[in-house]
Design a protein around this motif. Structure first.
Motif, mmCIF file in Angstrom:
data_model
loop_
_atom_site.group_PDB
_atom_site.id
_atom_site.type_symbol
_atom_site.label_atom_id
_atom_site.label_comp_id
_atom_site.label_asym_id
_atom_site.label_seq_id
_atom_site.Cartn_x
_atom_site.Cartn_y
_atom_site.Cartn_z
ATOM 1 N N THR A 100 0.838 -1.197 0.000
ATOM 2 C CA THR A 100 0.000 0.000 0.000
ATOM 3 C C THR A 100 0.874 1.248 0.000
ATOM 4 O OG1 THR A 100 -1.769 -1.111 1.239
ATOM 5 C CG2 THR A 100 -1.783 1.292 1.225
ATOM 6 N N VAL A 101 0.664 2.108 -0.974
ATOM 7 C CA VAL A 101 1.342 3.395 -1.019
ATOM 8 C C VAL A 101 0.338 4.462 -0.579
ATOM 9 C CG1 VAL A 101 2.496 5.103 -2.460
ATOM 10 C CG2 VAL A 101 2.895 2.663 -2.851
ATOM 11 N N GLU A 136 -5.379 7.339 -0.686
ATOM 12 C CA GLU A 136 -5.228 8.792 -0.704
ATOM 13 C C GLU A 136 -5.687 9.394 0.620
ATOM 14 O OE1 GLU A 136 -6.463 10.964 -4.120
ATOM 15 O OE2 GLU A 136 -6.260 9.227 -5.455
ATOM 16 N N LEU A 178 -0.701 7.968 -0.569
ATOM 17 C CA LEU A 178 -0.508 9.235 -1.278
ATOM 18 C C LEU A 178 -1.041 10.354 -0.387
ATOM 19 C CD1 LEU A 178 -1.629 8.128 -4.859
ATOM 20 C CD2 LEU A 178 0.695 8.223 -3.920
ATOM 21 N N GLU A 190 0.039 9.647 -8.459
ATOM 22 C CA GLU A 190 -1.085 8.751 -8.730
ATOM 23 C C GLU A 190 -0.927 8.070 -10.087
ATOM 24 O OE1 GLU A 190 -5.988 8.749 -8.839
ATOM 25 O OE2 GLU A 190 -4.886 10.636 -8.679
ATOM 26 N N MET A 200 1.453 5.206 -9.846
ATOM 27 C CA MET A 200 0.831 4.034 -9.238
ATOM 28 C C MET A 200 0.107 3.188 -10.265
ATOM 29 S SD MET A 200 1.628 3.853 -6.097
ATOM 30 C CE MET A 200 0.492 2.510 -5.755
ATOM 31 N N SER A 222 -3.067 2.016 -3.887
ATOM 32 C CA SER A 222 -2.841 3.334 -3.295
ATOM 33 C C SER A 222 -3.978 3.697 -2.354
ATOM 34 C CB SER A 222 -2.711 4.401 -4.385
ATOM 35 O OG SER A 222 -3.888 4.493 -5.160
#
Length: 234
Positions: free
Chosen positions: A49-50, A73, A52, A60, A63, A71
């Motif tokens: 999991t990134v 946010e 942002l 984005e 990704m 991702s």
């Protein structure tokens, strides 16, 4: 998860704030680490999991070019809350008891080695509940003198006393008992590790999973690694 038992799942959480330039290398390294994990321990599930965090650049879009990672946010503009939100979201999605989940942490400007996840799982299977890895600045962006000064002040060896959110792993149940990452803009990693150690978790400080991070001297927070590099002699 008891001692001498592999994690059932590994979740990797990466906070990112306007990291479109460094994120591709970070994700490429994580994908290789994921493949190595699958080869070494095929029963271990993996989720990347990134987070942002208030990104206004093309992070984005980056990704979308790396579909193995998902991702999340948020808009904290703060690394502590971003890490906390990413871990909470990942644990909710992985659908495993916290005692069976290993949480691996790095940063979007960092490249981990291929064996990064497999080695953490190996240590976890031996009963280690907290792994502290080493981080070195990218020498190509540091300059010869600053690079020498950094390495002179940072001997890299097993049993070191460094704490880096860019190279940090722990069992999810210990993380939850410690109260998770605090809402700090800097040193959120040190704060958490101190609380984990206070709980008496079994920990190991290793140089076997050394990661390389950006050598930029202007970071996303007032302090932290970039600020430290800035203070080194040129």
């Amino acid at each position: 998860m008891t001692a001498h038992q592999l994690p059932a799942a590994v979740v990797v959480v990466v906070p990112a704030r306007n990291e479109e330039e460094s994120l591709p290398d970070c994700l490429a390294a994580l994908e290789l680490a994921g493949r190595a994990l699958a080869a070494a321990y095929p029963t271990v599930d993996l989720m990347v999991t990134v987070v942002l965090d208030g990104c206004t650049d093309s992070s984005e879009s980056v990704m979308r070019e790396h579909p193995f990672a998902r991702s999340l946010e948020v808009d904290f503009a703060s690394v502590g809350p971003a890490r906390r939100a990413g871990i909470a979201d990942a644990l909710a999605r992985v659908e495993r008891p916290a005692g069976q989940v290993w949480v691996a942490n790095t940063d979007a400007d960092t490249v981990v080695p291929r064996h990064w996840l497999a080695e953490q799982c190996r240590l976890a299977a031996q009963g280690v509940q907290l792994v502290l890895g080493t981080v070195v600045p990218d020498p190509s962006g540091l300059g010869i003198e600053r690079d020498r000064a950094w390495h002179a002040a940072h001997p890299l060896e097993h049993g070191h006393d460094y704490i880096h959110g860019a190279n940090l792993g722990f069992r999810a149940d210990g993380y939850q008992r410690a109260g998770g990452f605090a809402a700090l803009d800097v040193h959120e990693d040190v704060d958490l590790v101190n609380r984990l150690k206070a709980l008496g978790v079994t920990w190991s400080a290793v140089d076997t999973i050394r990661a390389t991070t950006s050598a930029r001297t202007m970071g996303r927070t007032p302090g932290g690694f970039a600020g430290y590099l800035r203070e080194l002699p040129p």
